[in-house]
Design a protein around this motif. Structure first.
Motif, short mmCIF file in Angstrom:
data_model
loop_
_atom_site.label_atom_id
_atom_site.label_comp_id
_atom_site.label_asym_id
_atom_site.label_seq_id
_atom_site.Cartn_x
_atom_site.Cartn_y
_atom_site.Cartn_z
N TYR A 41 0.83 -1.21 0.00
CA TYR A 41 0.00 0.00 0.00
C TYR A 41 0.87 1.27 0.00
CZ TYR A 41 -3.93 3.09 0.96
OH TYR A 41 -4.87 4.08 0.85
N PHE A 42 1.88 1.28 0.85
CA PHE A 42 2.70 2.49 0.93
C PHE A 42 3.70 2.59 -0.21
CE2 PHE A 42 0.83 2.29 5.10
CZ PHE A 42 0.45 3.60 5.28
N TYR A 43 3.96 1.44 -0.85
CA TYR A 43 4.77 1.49 -2.07
C TYR A 43 3.94 2.11 -3.20
CZ TYR A 43 7.78 -0.09 -5.89
OH TYR A 43 8.59 -0.13 -6.98
N ALA A 44 2.67 1.73 -3.25
CA ALA A 44 1.78 2.26 -4.29
C ALA A 44 1.39 3.72 -4.03
CB ALA A 44 0.52 1.40 -4.38
N HIS A 45 1.39 4.10 -2.76
CA HIS A 45 0.99 5.47 -2.40
C HIS A 45 2.13 6.14 -1.63
CE1 HIS A 45 -3.11 4.53 -3.59
NE2 HIS A 45 -3.03 3.42 -2.89
#
Lengths: 387, 387
Positions: free
Chosen positions: A68-72
Motif C-alpha cells: 500500500y505504501f509502495y503504491a501510495h
C-alpha cells in the motif's frame, strides 16, 4: 491580590471513516488522508502497531501494508511492524507501552509523524496512551477491528493502561487525528467477539435513543446471523451517538457525570474478578441487566421495559448474570467496585439508571438490598432460560 | 465516502497569583481558591509533593502546612508529604514519577482532588506529568519556588520527564488549575539559582519586548544585589509575557514553531553533556549568547545589539560559553543537539534567531561554519573578561 489570568481554547477535530478493505491498493481513503496533511518540507513517518489477533486472522496484512505504501508514496512507512497481544493483557503489563515508546525513540517518530494502531479496544487504548505521552503527543491513527472498538472505545477521546490492578489507572484524554472503521476486519471475528460489541449499542440506545433500541429488537435475529449490512448500520448509528455525546457535554469529563458508563460500574469490576475471561462487552451486557433490573426494583422503570431489555440481551445470546456478579454477601467483591468506580470518576458516586427505554437518570446512592434482589432475579431468569 | 465528523473545543483557564508567605495562617489566598471550588457533596483531598531543596531550606514547611489546613478546614490534607529530590535527577529516574502515582492509589486521590507540587521546575514537571496521567488527569496545583519556575516553566502548560537520556521525552500538555508564586521562597535561593532564572527573562525580552530588555539592562546591578522589588517586577513581567504568548499562538504546539525556545536547542544538549552540572538557566544564558552572536555573524543582527546582549549576560554574572558548547569539530556533540531538537519539535528544524532586540526571526537552516565562529568569538570574549 494581583494575579495573571490565563485562558485559551483548543479545538479538537477528527473524522471517523467507514470503508471496506482499507489497505487494498485501490482504496485511496487512507493515502488521501495522509497526503492532505502533508507539507513539502517535512518527511513524515508512519509506524504501525498491530493486535496479534488481527495479525493471525490476516496474515496478508504485513505485505498489504508494504504494498500500500509502495503504491501510495509520500510518507515513510517504518518497515518494522510491532505486534502486541490483543485483549486486556496488553493494558495490564507495562512492557507493551514501553515497546511503543521505545519504537518512537528507535525510529525517530516525531510529533508530525503518525502512530497507527490496528486492533481491538485494548490495543488502541494502550497505543493511544503511548502516543499521547511520547514527545507530549504524537499524531495517533486508530483502526479499530472489533465491533466494540468500531462503535465505542476506538472512536472516542480516551486512552489508558491498567495499573495497580485498576482499569485505566493511567491514561489521558487525547483525540486521534483520524479513525478508519474497516468492516472487513469484522468478518474474521469469533461469534463471541461479534456479539460482545453489540452491548455498547444497547447501552447507548437505552440511555439516548428509544428508536434505535426498537431497531435492535427488530434486527436481533439478523445480527445473530452475522448479516453485514445490519451490523454496518449498528456500528454507524452507535458510533454517531457516541460522537455526538462526546461533543455535546464534557469531552474531557471534568465533572462526575458519565452517562455512557451506564452498566459499567459492575462490568469493570467483573472483568477483573474473572481475570478477563469475561469480555468487556459480555460484562457490559450483564452490567446493563443488573442496572436495568435495579432500575425496575427501585421503582424507576416499568416491568415491561425491564423485560424488553433482558429479552433483547438473551435473544442476542448474552448471559445476563455471572456468579461473580451475584451480590449475596455484604462483602461481595462487586460492592467494592462502587468505591473504585467513584474514585476513578472522582468526587461523588454517580450511577446512571433508567426511567424508560431511551431515558436515563443519574443517581448518587444505591440500595444494596435492592441490588442483591436484582442479582437474585437475574440468576433465576438465566436459570429458566437455560432449562 | 461516508464519514462522521467530530469537533469540539475545550476551554482551559487558570490564574497565577503572586503573594508572600502563602502558608502563613493569616494568608487566605490558597484556602480561598480551594473553598471557591468546593462543592458540598464531595470531600476533596490535597496531596503535597515537595522539592527536597525547599524542604531543607524551609524545615518549618511541614508543620506550616498542617497548621494551615487545620486553620482552614474544608479540604482533607493527606498528612504524608512526599519529598523528592530537586533538579533534573527527579526527571531522569522514573522512580519519582512512580512514587507520585503510587500515592494517588494509596491515598485514593481522585479527579476532584488536588496534587500540589512545591519546588523548582524539574519537580513541577515531574509531578505535573504524574498528575496529568493518573486517572486521566488529577487537578494539579503548582507552587514554583525558583526564579526560573516562577517566571517560566512553572506557569505554563507543559510537563514531562526524561527518557532514553532525552529531555521531556515523555510528557503532556496539561494546564494546572492554579499557580501560586510566593516570593518568600526566593529568599533562600543560592546566588546561582537566583541568577539562573533571569536568563529566561532575557530570552523573552529579546524575542518580544525591547523595553523590558532595556529595563533589564538598567536594573542588572539591583538584580545582582538581590533587591526583592526589582526581582518581583522581573518575575511578574516575564510571567506575563509567557502567559500572553501561550494563549496567543498555539498553546499545545501543534506546529513546528516554538519562539520561546530561543537559545534552547544548544542549552538542552549542554545540560545533558555536562551531566546537569550546568543549570538550565545557565545553559540558556550560553544558548542565548551563541544564537545572538550567530544572528550577528549571519548578518541579521547589528554588532551593537549583539554586544548589548553579551554585556547584560556578563553584568549579571553569567558565563557566556562552556567548553562543551564550543563547536570546534564537525562531530561536536552539540551539533547532534540540532537533530534531537528537531525530532522533539517534530517536522522541520525551526530555530529562532534575532534581527533586533525584541524581534525574533525563525530560520530552518543553520550554517555550521558560522556556528563555529560564534563559539570561538564567545570563547575569546569570556577569556578577555576573566583576565
Amino acid at each position: 491580590m494581583e494575579h495573571l489570568h490565563q485562558s485559551f481554547t483548543i479545538k479538537f477535530e477528527y473524522n471517523v471513516y467507514f470503508t471496506t478493505g482499507l489497505f487494498d491498493t485501490a482504496n485511496t481513503l487512507f493515502s488521501d488522508f495522509l497526503l492532505k496533511n502533508n507539507t513539502a518540507e517535512v518527511q513524515r513517518k508512519i509506524f504501525f502497531v498491530v493486535d496479534s489477533g488481527v495479525a493471525e486472522a490476516h496474515p496478508e496484512l504485513n505485505t498489504q501494508l508494504k504494498d500500500y505504501f509502495y503504491a501510495h508514496p509520500g510518507i515513510q512507512l517504518i518497515p518494522d511492524i510491532l505486534i502486541v497481544p490483543g485483549g486486556e493483557g496488553v493494558k495490564n503489563d507495562p512492557i507493551y507501552f514501553e515497546q511503543v515508546v521505545e519504537a518512537v525513540n528507535t525510529y525517530g517518530i516525531d510529533r508530525h509523524s503518525y502512530i497507527a494502531a490496528i486492533g481491538g479496544g485494548s490495543v488502541l487504548d494502550m497505543v493511544g496512551y503511548a502516543a499521547a505521552v511520547s514527545h507530549r503527543g504524537i499524531k495517533h491513527i486508530r483502526i479499530p477491528t472489533t465491533v466494540l472498538s468500531q462503535n465505542d472505545s476506538g472512536i472516542g477521546v480516551k486512552n489508558g493502561i491498567n495499573y495497580f490492578g485498576k482499569k485505566n489507572f493511567l491514561g489521558t484524554f487525547a483525540p486521534p487525528v483520524v479513525v478508519f472503521n474497516d468492516d472487513s476486519f469484522l468478518l474474521t471475528l469469533s461469534d463471541r467477539d461479534w456479539r460482545s460489541g453489540i452491548s455498547e449499542a444497547i447501552k447507548v440506545a437505552l440511555i439516548k435513543d428509544a428508536e434505535f433500541f426498537t431497531w435492535l429488537e427488530n434486527n436481533a435475529a439478523l445480527l445473530v446471523q452475522r448479516d453485514m449490512p445490519t451490523m454496518n448500520y449498528l456500528v454507524w448509528r452507535c458510533a454517531q451517538l457516541h460522537i455526538e455525546h462526546i461533543a455535546s457535554k464534557d469531552p474531557f469529563e471534568s465533572g462526575s457525570s458519565r452517562p455512557l458508563d451506564f452498566g459499567h460500574w459492575s462490568a469493570h469490576k467483573l472483568e477483573y474478578l474473572s481475570n478477563f475471561e469475561v469480555r468487556h462487552g459480555e460484562a457490559v451486557a450483564m452490567g446493563i441487566a443488573l442496572d436495568t433490573v435495579y432500575s425496575q426494583l427501585s421503582g424507576r422503570l416499568s416491568v415491561n421495559d425491564s423485560n424488553r431489555v433482558i429479552k433483547l440481551l438473551q435473544n442476542l445470546g448474552f448471559d445476563i448474570i455471572h456468579p461473580l456478579l451475584e451480590v449475596h454477601r455484604d462483602d461481595s467483591p462487586i460492592l467494592t467496585g462502587f468505591e473504585e468506580f467513584r474514585e476513578h470518576l472522582g468526587g461523588q458516586l454517580t450511577i446512571m439508571l433508567l426511567t424508560a427505554i431511551g431515558v436515563g437518570e443519574e443517581v448518587h446512592e444505591v440500595d444494596v438490598e435492592l441490588l442483591k434482589q436484582a442479582g437474585k432475579l437475574l440468576h433465576n431468569l438465566q436459570h429458566q432460560q437455560v432449562q
